[in-house]
Motif scaffolding. Structure first.
Motif, short mmCIF file in Angstrom:
data_model
loop_
_atom_site.label_atom_id
_atom_site.label_comp_id
_atom_site.label_asym_id
_atom_site.label_seq_id
_atom_site.Cartn_x
_atom_site.Cartn_y
_atom_site.Cartn_z
N GLY A 135 -3.73 -1.21 -49.59
CA GLY A 135 -4.42 -0.59 -48.82
C GLY A 135 -4.01 -0.95 -47.21
O GLY A 135 -4.75 -0.53 -46.67
N VAL A 136 -2.55 -1.07 -47.00
CA VAL A 136 -2.79 -2.10 -45.11
C VAL A 136 -1.67 -0.67 -44.72
O VAL A 136 -0.91 -0.18 -45.20
N LEU A 137 -2.72 -0.77 -43.29
CA LEU A 137 -1.34 0.85 -42.64
C LEU A 137 -0.11 0.29 -41.87
O LEU A 137 -0.39 -1.07 -41.70
N LEU A 138 0.84 0.54 -42.43
CA LEU A 138 2.60 -0.09 -41.75
C LEU A 138 2.90 0.85 -40.49
O LEU A 138 3.98 0.26 -40.78
N ASP A 139 1.94 1.18 -39.79
CA ASP A 139 2.88 1.80 -38.10
C ASP A 139 4.01 1.07 -37.84
O ASP A 139 4.62 1.83 -37.15
N HIS A 140 3.06 -0.33 -38.09
CA HIS A 140 3.38 -1.08 -36.94
C HIS A 140 4.32 -2.47 -37.51
O HIS A 140 4.61 -3.77 -36.89
N LEU A 141 4.78 -1.75 -38.88
CA LEU A 141 5.77 -2.77 -39.62
C LEU A 141 7.83 -2.30 -39.25
O LEU A 141 7.49 -1.18 -39.72
N SER A 142 8.16 -3.73 -38.69
CA SER A 142 9.34 -3.47 -37.73
C SER A 142 10.67 -3.66 -39.59
O SER A 142 10.04 -4.72 -40.08
N VAL A 143 11.41 -3.15 -39.55
CA VAL A 143 12.45 -3.73 -40.32
C VAL A 143 13.51 -3.66 -39.41
O VAL A 143 14.02 -2.60 -39.15
N VAL A 144 13.76 -4.90 -39.78
CA VAL A 144 15.73 -5.19 -38.86
C VAL A 144 16.45 -5.77 -40.14
O VAL A 144 16.83 -5.41 -40.58
N ASP A 145 18.02 -5.15 -39.16
CA ASP A 145 18.63 -5.01 -40.03
C ASP A 145 20.59 -7.03 -39.27
O ASP A 145 21.15 -6.25 -39.28
N ASP A 146 19.02 -7.20 -38.55
CA ASP A 146 20.19 -8.31 -38.14
C ASP A 146 19.41 -10.30 -39.02
O ASP A 146 19.97 -11.11 -38.58
N ALA A 147 18.88 -9.24 -39.34
CA ALA A 147 17.99 -10.85 -40.22
C ALA A 147 17.18 -10.53 -41.95
O ALA A 147 16.87 -9.37 -41.82
N PRO A 148 17.49 -11.14 -42.70
CA PRO A 148 17.02 -11.12 -44.00
C PRO A 148 15.45 -11.55 -43.84
O PRO A 148 15.30 -12.01 -42.90
N THR A 149 14.24 -10.77 -45.01
CA THR A 149 13.51 -10.63 -44.88
C THR A 149 13.16 -12.91 -44.74
O THR A 149 13.75 -13.44 -46.29
N GLY A 150 12.25 -13.18 -44.64
CA GLY A 150 11.82 -14.06 -44.32
C GLY A 150 10.99 -14.49 -46.01
O GLY A 150 11.08 -14.03 -46.79
N HIS A 151 11.19 -15.88 -46.33
CA HIS A 151 11.13 -16.19 -47.52
C HIS A 151 10.77 -17.66 -47.98
O HIS A 151 10.96 -18.29 -46.42
#
Length: 366
Positions: A135-151
């Protein structure tokens, strides 16, 4: 830091999807941690625990922080140096302190935005789907192509305790030098802002400064990197929320007893932090407000502890939701304790965040 009872003039919250109804009353913008409206505003209270907040009228919870893919391995014990052991099970679940807290807000049915970054990879998709389903609003979630997702690699032991290794990835890289006006605007229109330390300090400082400029209270969860918190960040937060280990590290003081914890908190007060919320695991929690008696909250016991991952994030986010809804500090601590008790009974961080109804049902029994 403003007085604890001051309220600024009302300010409408403009949601990206559904413009606020101009005929609908809007809550007061909260300027500090005294969240109970004065008598003159009782005709316009914040939503109670039992009601779902309106996305059109209520200033949202805004979480700025990290999103990780948590790679779980279940082990009887941690390996010794040079030793290889076998795990009972292994799986990958969405997590990260920021994403955890955002989903907790969403599942507690409070309008919640997440400001963060993921990579263009399978882990990023996993996290995005988990946030959406929470139920989180994701208008301000960015997808970047220069780094992997944190894990993160989470080594879960049989007693429910865990040890975690984090790979920062997009959480620590590729942030713009200056946050976008859109991201800062949602911060300024928030009812409360949650920060953690799994993203760069420079980002947290920008967010905290923007929040302060709009009289929006900020809670900083001390979890994340173990470097000292910059004074520039401490200057702009309202509540610092460490666990006892983080408190000891930040103050370089022992935290084995309540007296020692109180002395360490006193050092935080001297650094300019008026409110310190210490999470004590099985010993509960304590909220220290400078110049006031501490408020202690015992743990609400769980029938069986399965996994403590995410319990601190659940506690912090639930505390924030209760506060912004107008509950007293004491009531907010109890609400947070109930949410954390439910969290530790389920494996995983985001999967274990409790629903609002479940928390309310538990509160009726304690």
């Amino acid at each position: 830091m403003g007085g604890l009872s001051a309220l600024s003039s009302p300010k409408p919250f403009n949601h990206h999807h559904n413009p606020t109804n101009p005929n609908q009353p809007t809550p007061n913008k909260i300027s500090s941690l005294q969240f109970n409206p004065p008598p003159s505003t009782k005709s316009n209270p914040f939503p109670s625990f039992a009601l779902k907040a309106s996305y059109d009228a209520v200033p949202p919870l805004v979480v700025v922080g990290s999103a990780n893919a948590d790679i779980y391995v279940e082990v009887d014990r941690l390996p010794k140096e040079g030793e290889t052991i076998s795990a009972k099970t292994g799986q990958t679940l969405a997590g990260g302190k920021g994403a955890n807290q955002a989903v907790c807000g969403g599942k507690l049915e409070y309008p919640t935005y997440f400001v963060g970054q993921v990579g263009e990879d399978a882990h990023g998709k996993l996290i995005t789907e988990a946030l959406e389903s929470g139920g989180v609003l994701l208008d301000h979630l960015s997808v970047v192509d220069d780094a992997p997702t944190g894990h993160a690699v989470v080594m879960l032991q049989s007693g429910g305790q865990n040890s975690i290794i984090i790979v920062g990835g997009a959480n620590m890289a590729c942030w713009p030098e200056t946050l976008s006006p859109e991201d800062l605007e949602v911060v300024k229109n928030a009812g409360i802002v949650l920060l953690q330390r799994e993203i760069p300090d420079s980002v947290n400082i920008q967010v905290a400064m923007a929040a302060r400029s709009a009289c929006v209270p900020v809670i900083l969860d001390a979890g994340g990197v173990d470097s000292p918190i910059p004074q520039e960040l401490l200057n702009f937060i309202d509540v610092l929320s460490p666990n006892e280990t983080e408190l000891a590290r930040l103050t370089n003081m022992p935290t084995e007893s309540f007296e020692q914890i109180s002395q360490a908190v006193g050092k935080c007060h001297k650094m300019g932090v008026k409110e310190v919320l210490v999470k004590l695991g099985s010993k509960g929690s304590v909220l220290f407000t400078e110049g006031e008696e501490p408020i202690r909250q015992s743990v609400i016991s769980a029938p069986k502890v399965i996994d403590t991952t995410g319990a601190g994030d659940t506690f912090t986010a639930a505390f924030a939701v209760a506060l912004v809804e107008g509950k007293s500090k004491r009531e907010s601590l109890k609400f947070a304790a109930a949410a954390a008790s439910l969290c530790v009974q389920v494996k995983g961080a985001i999967p274990s965040m409790p629903r609002r109804k479940t928390v309310l049902n538990l509160l009726q029994t304690v």
